[in-house]
Scaffold this active site. Sequence first.
Site, PDB file in Angstrom:
ATOM      1  N   ASP A  49     -22.453 -23.937  23.278  1.00 29.81           N
ATOM      2  CA  ASP A  49     -23.900 -23.770  23.353  1.00 29.81           C
ATOM      3  C   ASP A  49     -24.283 -22.349  23.762  1.00 29.81           C
ATOM      4  O   ASP A  49     -25.305 -21.824  23.317  1.00 29.81           O
ATOM      5  CB  ASP A  49     -24.502 -24.777  24.348  1.00 29.81           C
ATOM      6  CG  ASP A  49     -24.620 -26.174  23.731  1.00 29.81           C
ATOM      7  OD1 ASP A  49     -24.244 -26.348  22.553  1.00 29.81           O
ATOM      8  OD2 ASP A  49     -25.084 -27.085  24.431  1.00 29.81           O
ATOM      9  N   GLY A  50     -23.445 -21.699  24.574  1.00 24.53           N
ATOM     10  CA  GLY A  50     -23.749 -20.343  25.022  1.00 24.53           C
ATOM     11  C   GLY A  50     -23.784 -19.355  23.875  1.00 24.53           C
ATOM     12  O   GLY A  50     -24.715 -18.552  23.734  1.00 24.53           O
ATOM     13  N   THR A 164     -32.419 -31.069  27.671  1.00 26.05           N
ATOM     14  CA  THR A 164     -31.117 -31.693  27.968  1.00 26.05           C
ATOM     15  C   THR A 164     -30.139 -30.707  28.602  1.00 26.05           C
ATOM     16  O   THR A 164     -28.972 -31.035  28.784  1.00 26.05           O
ATOM     17  CB  THR A 164     -30.485 -32.282  26.695  1.00 26.05           C
ATOM     18  OG1 THR A 164     -30.570 -31.307  25.654  1.00 26.05           O
ATOM     19  CG2 THR A 164     -31.219 -33.537  26.259  1.00 26.05           C
TER      20      THR A 164
END
Lengths: 266, 266, 266, 266
Positions: A49-50, A164
């Site tokens: 995700d980074g 989230t």
Amino acid sequence: MIFRPGLSVAMLTGTTPCWVATQAVSGNGAFARGALPEGLELLVVLGGDGTLLSATRALAGQRVPILAVNLGGLGFLTSVTREELYPVLEQVLDGRHNTSERMMLDAEIIHFSKPAEKQCALNDAVANKAALARMLDFDVAVDGTHVGRYRADGLIVATPTGSTAYSLAAGGPIIHPTLDAFVITPICPHMLTNRPLVIPDTSRVELDFAEGDEPAFLTLDGQIGFQLEPKDRVVITKSKAKVQFVSPPRLTYYEILRSKLRWGER
Amino acid sequence: MIFRPGLSVAMLTGTTPCWVATQAVSGNGAFARGALPEGLELLVVLGGDGTLLSATRALAGQRVPILAVNLGGLGFLTSVTREELYPVLEQVLDGRHNTSERMMLDAEIIHFSKPAEKQCALNDAVANKAALARMLDFDVAVDGTHVGRYRADGLIVATPTGSTAYSLAAGGPIIHPTLDAFVITPICPHMLTNRPLVIPDTSRVELDFAEGDEPAFLTLDGQIGFQLEPKDRVVITKSKAKVQFVSPPRLTYYEILRSKLRWGER
Amino acid sequence: MIFRPGLSVAMLTGTTPCWVATQAVSGNGAFARGALPEGLELLVVLGGDGTLLSATRALAGQRVPILAVNLGGLGFLTSVTREELYPVLEQVLDGRHNTSERMMLDAEIIHFSKPAEKQCALNDAVANKAALARMLDFDVAVDGTHVGRYRADGLIVATPTGSTAYSLAAGGPIIHPTLDAFVITPICPHMLTNRPLVIPDTSRVELDFAEGDEPAFLTLDGQIGFQLEPKDRVVITKSKAKVQFVSPPRLTYYEILRSKLRWGER
Amino acid sequence: MIFRPGLSVAMLTGTTPCWVATQAVSGNGAFARGALPEGLELLVVLGGDGTLLSATRALAGQRVPILAVNLGGLGFLTSVTREELYPVLEQVLDGRHNTSERMMLDAEIIHFSKPAEKQCALNDAVANKAALARMLDFDVAVDGTHVGRYRADGLIVATPTGSTAYSLAAGGPIIHPTLDAFVITPICPHMLTNRPLVIPDTSRVELDFAEGDEPAFLTLDGQIGFQLEPKDRVVITKSKAKVQFVSPPRLTYYEILRSKLRWGER
């Protein structure tokens, strides 16, 4: 969008600090992260995700779809797995793929009534106390109306996509990505009634930090940080920039949610 | 303890950086905060919870009762109001007062297997990420048994007294002050099942920070701070030091709780 | 109370079980709660949130504005105080008032694949276990996609208006009333990751109760209740009915929120 | 299953409504659940937490160790797996086993100032509203001091053992089983500051229900239920009865916790 043999594709990975264009895009095979090649038609991002967050911000404002591949497992955002990469790429080349659009937010620092910095974020803008400080004291206003004075470790303004991520850890709700909303989630508020607040994304959220107080910090997507000066104001609004993700072949939003949060199966 | 006309009393206020002995204690009327006069029989603290916390740590290990006066209103700890000061002082001089004892904790930093720092705290020891960092990654062990790896903004180990301070804001329970317990409360844990854990105060709590990770910070009572080095270990145990508070004339613990948290009245 | 000739007004109070028309509306001065007079132009409701909720459901589908007066203090919905009643009434008579519209939800019970009951609600539809039962076991689907199997005391589907009622007590977020959303908030879920979920109000939420399980109950606005049969399905959608409230003269949504939740003042 | 001559063992399973003594205990091979054979030296319970809870209450007051085998997986209480049954049984027969003791609570209903019912529980005593009721209104006192008036769905008073059961779902902390404590956890409290409260197990907790209010229900361990009358009082204290569990061969409390709550592994 119709793709053709000469499709201009760039690829970003988490471990290399540069873009790698998989075929000639504008005469070069490698780009600094900030220098996005022109004429790009697809961005493939390999990583977690980074990596995806930083790619998203680099693309902001350009309507180039992102095909995100999660090498480590299932991510909230990057739900195409390594195995699905080639089938999905073929869908993209044939123009048979679906995309989903996600909103972004703009965070602007106002210093002595003048705009000082402006950045966009896919997940969240976070105001935070210093590590050794006790607490921040700040006012929140929405569309010019005072919402409350908060005494807290900080405050998160998150998009549905970011709901989230950090906001969830701070006690915020999960927000469906198609909802036109922000969630304002305080971090460890002193006042136990300071609960998460979900507001329309047309809102203008203003954070005002008291003079003489502890220094506050602003972070975008957990990746870009600024130290705020006393009396600085942070203004958060919906960004004009949006990001388009190539949809994974099978999973719905709720399936990803259920899997990531380990909710019970039928 | 029998008080007499020549009672040795010192006074601490929040606004002055020194002790003021209200009568001859050891030949001097003012002391640096760290240099507590000898032979003290009573310490009067005028201020808020912050002033009281620093007085408490300065006294630690000496059995000098603290008469805490809250100038701003009702505090969790400092429940004698300005109006009650003189009646309570008279009780103390007559030896008719009650005291309540509160436990403290010791936090020790172990650097390359050697003790580097040790401090006591009345409320809590807090491990925290840097302001611009994303998250801490650390292991918690109790009495040598691994409890879990946490990915969180930080972790609070609080005494019962501290359970109504920062730990409460982070989602921890309220712990009655006579209970021989610590509460371990994670701050914004990534894993939603990482819930507050109440353990016997005979436990030895160890926090281990991974190498190469974000720097972590340790704060005692929100007042004393240290930056930890990679691979540092923090060990928290019950302190031998305790603190004695002169009890307010009328309020019980539950009455203070109800009033401070604005619970419904009968 | 003197009204402009021609304006048809009815009044509802919490203590009387009937409507009282303050002037001839359709030839009669009193009505059963269910029998709303025709041709009504304004409904004045004197009471608390409970009285208002029942008035709202009775009006559903008719575009008659409600002027809600809270006799007991400030309510989330009924923010006109006793003192403000006459000034606001004059505004209404002069046509100078503002109104705010609130969405409602429909809850339908499907019994053996056939619609059995249908009711609308302003705040929420709540599925609940029996008092002596241990837990409910049910599946939630949104727009035909399985969201998860829940083991919990129950589940709340609330409108933005209802987000500050029961859903808030169960851990849900506060949702701004102009947001087109539902919030799905589980009550004491066994699975700690079952967090509140905010979804578009165009969603169709389905609850399916397992065969042979504990009996479940459905409540609308905490006022109308049904016992469900095994294998019953409950379907919740946005109602066509909306309700219009005459706006209070001065308070914004955030001011009411801050006051009701006792958030800090500037 | 062969036992050492002379050892008196009974067995309880979840599916049969009776005790089955594996060898002559007092002249009979089967007993009603309530009629525990005399002279018993070991009780083997095969089943889940529910079966174990009922066995525990049946044994209360007798110092017969329970060997609990969880057929379904790992339970918080019944941590001996099917595979470990025989090795552990051999340890028991050789007297080489360890036991851990768990406290229980007594809940007494006081009706018109007279004791009406008294039951013990291993996990919790729960006061609950009726399924279709809106809310309970009750006062909580500890050791004769008023703690607060609660408006909530109900209230849980749990032992440390019960802290990982229903109380956890309602937002309570995890309490180490050796701590001499109760946790009082409100269920969906209207007042957001009504947080879980951990108190010494020497406390006497009293719940008083208002006259004319909704009916309340009392449940012990989620298995035994009573409907309360208006003005009834429920008194909860530590039970004289304790229960002894044969310890599993390897897992510590924290290991079971980490596994059950799916906390991260190193």
